[in-house]
Design a protein around this motif. Structure first.
Motif, mmCIF file in Angstrom:
data_model
loop_
_atom_site.group_PDB
_atom_site.id
_atom_site.type_symbol
_atom_site.label_atom_id
_atom_site.label_comp_id
_atom_site.label_asym_id
_atom_site.label_seq_id
_atom_site.Cartn_x
_atom_site.Cartn_y
_atom_site.Cartn_z
ATOM 1 N N LYS A 1 -5.321 -7.862 -18.704
ATOM 2 C CA LYS A 1 -5.461 -7.575 -17.272
ATOM 3 C C LYS A 1 -6.620 -8.397 -16.731
ATOM 4 C CE LYS A 1 -3.649 -2.834 -17.611
ATOM 5 N NZ LYS A 1 -2.407 -3.110 -16.885
ATOM 6 N N MET A 2 -6.700 -8.511 -15.407
ATOM 7 C CA MET A 2 -7.741 -9.351 -14.814
ATOM 8 C C MET A 2 -8.495 -8.631 -13.716
ATOM 9 S SD MET A 2 -9.037 -12.352 -15.345
ATOM 10 C CE MET A 2 -7.726 -13.282 -16.165
ATOM 11 N N LEU B 1 -5.358 -0.167 -5.867
ATOM 12 C CA LEU B 1 -6.121 -0.949 -6.834
ATOM 13 C C LEU B 1 -7.552 -0.430 -6.941
ATOM 14 C CD1 LEU B 1 -4.929 -3.562 -8.230
ATOM 15 C CD2 LEU B 1 -6.511 -4.848 -6.788
ATOM 16 N N PRO B 2 -8.098 -0.359 -8.150
ATOM 17 C CA PRO B 2 -9.516 -0.001 -8.285
ATOM 18 C C PRO B 2 -10.393 -1.075 -7.640
ATOM 19 C CG PRO B 2 -8.371 0.129 -10.405
ATOM 20 C CD PRO B 2 -7.450 -0.563 -9.454
ATOM 21 N N ILE B 3 -11.320 -0.659 -6.788
ATOM 22 C CA ILE B 3 -12.252 -1.583 -6.146
ATOM 23 C C ILE B 3 -13.669 -1.057 -6.343
ATOM 24 C CG2 ILE B 3 -13.023 -2.577 -3.945
ATOM 25 C CD1 ILE B 3 -10.224 -2.556 -2.936
ATOM 26 N N THR B 4 -14.579 -1.960 -6.600
ATOM 27 C CA THR B 4 -15.999 -1.632 -6.703
ATOM 28 C C THR B 4 -16.749 -2.496 -5.692
ATOM 29 O OG1 THR B 4 -15.793 -1.111 -9.060
ATOM 30 C CG2 THR B 4 -18.007 -1.599 -8.244
ATOM 31 N N VAL B 5 -17.666 -1.866 -4.949
ATOM 32 C CA VAL B 5 -18.397 -2.588 -3.904
ATOM 33 C C VAL B 5 -19.901 -2.365 -4.096
ATOM 34 C CG1 VAL B 5 -18.527 -3.104 -1.433
ATOM 35 C CG2 VAL B 5 -16.440 -2.083 -2.379
ATOM 36 N N MET C 1 -1.210 -12.417 -5.274
ATOM 37 C CA MET C 1 -1.605 -12.185 -6.665
ATOM 38 C C MET C 1 -1.644 -10.691 -6.966
ATOM 39 S SD MET C 1 -2.409 -14.986 -8.513
ATOM 40 C CE MET C 1 -3.766 -14.602 -9.621
ATOM 41 N N ILE C 2 -2.146 -9.909 -6.011
ATOM 42 C CA ILE C 2 -2.199 -8.458 -6.186
ATOM 43 C C ILE C 2 -0.791 -7.878 -6.229
ATOM 44 C CG2 ILE C 2 -2.899 -6.293 -5.093
ATOM 45 C CD1 ILE C 2 -5.337 -7.873 -3.958
ATOM 46 N N ARG C 3 0.049 -8.300 -5.294
ATOM 47 C CA ARG C 3 1.415 -7.766 -5.239
ATOM 48 C C ARG C 3 2.206 -8.071 -6.512
ATOM 49 N NH1 ARG C 3 0.945 -9.033 0.343
ATOM 50 N NH2 ARG C 3 1.619 -11.187 -0.031
ATOM 51 N N GLN C 4 1.935 -9.227 -7.111
ATOM 52 C CA GLN C 4 2.672 -9.607 -8.310
ATOM 53 C C GLN C 4 1.970 -9.186 -9.607
ATOM 54 O OE1 GLN C 4 4.558 -13.411 -8.595
ATOM 55 N NE2 GLN C 4 4.842 -13.622 -6.393
ATOM 56 N N ALA D 1 -7.993 -5.258 -10.768
ATOM 57 C CA ALA D 1 -9.181 -4.597 -10.217
ATOM 58 C C ALA D 1 -9.969 -5.654 -9.454
ATOM 59 C CB ALA D 1 -10.047 -3.987 -11.321
ATOM 60 N N ILE D 2 -10.719 -5.209 -8.442
ATOM 61 C CA ILE D 2 -11.520 -6.128 -7.639
ATOM 62 C C ILE D 2 -12.931 -5.579 -7.487
ATOM 63 C CG2 ILE D 2 -11.887 -6.942 -5.261
ATOM 64 C CD1 ILE D 2 -8.974 -7.619 -5.090
ATOM 65 N N VAL D 3 -13.893 -6.469 -7.594
ATOM 66 C CA VAL D 3 -15.280 -6.149 -7.260
ATOM 67 C C VAL D 3 -15.678 -7.121 -6.156
ATOM 68 C CG1 VAL D 3 -17.653 -5.978 -8.062
ATOM 69 C CG2 VAL D 3 -15.767 -5.387 -9.601
ATOM 70 N N CYS D 4 -16.154 -6.592 -5.051
ATOM 71 C CA CYS D 4 -16.490 -7.473 -3.930
ATOM 72 C C CYS D 4 -17.735 -6.972 -3.213
ATOM 73 C CB CYS D 4 -15.326 -7.560 -2.939
ATOM 74 S SG CYS D 4 -14.971 -6.035 -2.042
#
Length: 348
Positions: free
Chosen positions: A56-57, A199-203, A77-80, A85-88
């Motif tokens: 996973k990425m 989607l898991p997101i961390t900010v 990319m997210i849809r496919q 997970a995203i950190v922004c």
């Protein structure tokens, strides 16, 4: 000694890999052979191989990638299921929504390098907040989102409920109040795509963003009584640690199953990559895999202790990456590089 002739030339291998992909990928295979262009293609192939192995990425977003409209490629990319997970930064979280509802009011300033102090002051007087060559309209973007999210802050505060910054953004998107105001194709919003996937997101460091400043103002004015109605960065780290512990495993190739694709540097990259040494060194947990892939796109150079410019092997000394972890660094502009890497992975 005489040089040995190559049995398989890299360009031939790349052409074979791109044969069933689209024209963008075939262009990369033909032209991107050396230096940063070769690093770009190597990173894309490594990303693809990591996913093919069952990995996973996690993608991190620094800078102003949302205002740069990276969502056009990142959302797909997210849809496919190429991003898990995203950190922004807080800026990237909110600016995707700003663009979603106020895109037609944005102004581009191609000659921004030649602006005078007087020119900048005139932009200020018009409430046009400049990010490099793009001006974000305060009233149409920032204040519009503030009024909607403030309702959610107050509602949660009065109910003694607490949520993370991205959860409040998910709430306003799912609530539908902004839907009639969309000014771009919704498929080009990465946050909307993330919301649909939950989607898991961390900010980390959300307080530094425009909405973070606005939230502080509403705490000071008394609109929000409990400053912790918006959950904190330490809580984000604990949730990220739980996600990593539950999700990470060793792949058959021996690498960890979670890869790390870092766009830019700063807190968006440094905060999440530290979860692994924290689990190992601070919690003394054994058996937790290291990050299984690493790529950083950055225009920073290695100097003065800069994290943003640090090469991947420095991370080995911190227990973040292993000596055999597939690692790449592309020293270039992420607005150019990331969409091309994503295009390869999407087969475009």
């Amino acid at each position: 000694m005489k040089a040995k002739r190559q049995k398989i030339r890299p360009e031939d291998l790349n052409a074979k890999l791109a044969a069933k992909k689209g024209p963008v990928s075939q262009f990369l295979a033909l032209n991107y052979r050396h230096f940063n262009s070769a690093a770009l293609l190597d990173a894309a192939k490594g990303y693809e191989a990591h996913l093919a192995a069952g990995g996973k990425m996690l993608v991190t977003l620094a800078g102003a990638m949302s205002t740069a409209e990276l969502g056009i490629s990142l959302a797909e990319m997210i849809r496919q299921d190429k991003v898990h997970a995203i950190v922004c930064t807080g800026a990237n979280l909110e600016e995707d929504v700003f663009n979603l509802v106020a895109h037609d009011y944005y102004e581009r300033v191609p000659g921004y390098r030649h602006l005078t102090a007087k020119d900048e002051t005139e932009l200020l007087s018009r409430h046009m907040n400049r990010v490099t060559d793009t001006c974000i309209p305060e009233m149409e973007a920032m204040r519009r989102i503030e009024s909607v999210v403030l309702e959610e802050w107050v509602k949660a505060d009065q109910a003694s409920e607490r949520y993370f910054p991205h959860e409040f953004m998910y709430k306003i998107l799912r609530g539908g109040k902004l839907k009639k105001s969309y000014q771009i194709d919704p498929k080009n919003s990465w946050l909307l795509a993330a919301c649909e996937k939950n989607l898991p997101i961390t900010v980390p460091g959300w307080e530094d963003a425009t909405l973070g400043n606005m939230y502080a103002g509403h705490v000071i004015s008394g609109d929000v009584k409990n400053v912790h109605t918006v959950r904190t960065g330490i809580e984000y780290m604990t949730v990220l640690a739980s996600w990593y512990t539950e999700t990470a495993k060793k792949l058959r190739n021996g690498h960890g199953s979670i890869g790390f694709f870092q766009i830019g540097g700063g807190i968006a990259g440094d905060f999440p990559i530290c979860v692994v040494p924290m689990l190992h060194q601070d919690l003394q947990r054994t058996g937790v895999p290291l990050w299984g892939y690493f790529c950083q796109i950055s225009d920073s150079t290695t100097s003065y202790g800069s994290y943003s410019g640090a090469v991947p092997n420095e991370k080995i000394t911190w227990g973040k990456l292993g000596p055999t972890t597939p690692s790449y660094i592309v020293e270039s502009d992420a607005t150019i590089v990331a969409p091309l890497i994503f295009s390869w992975i999407l087969g475009q």
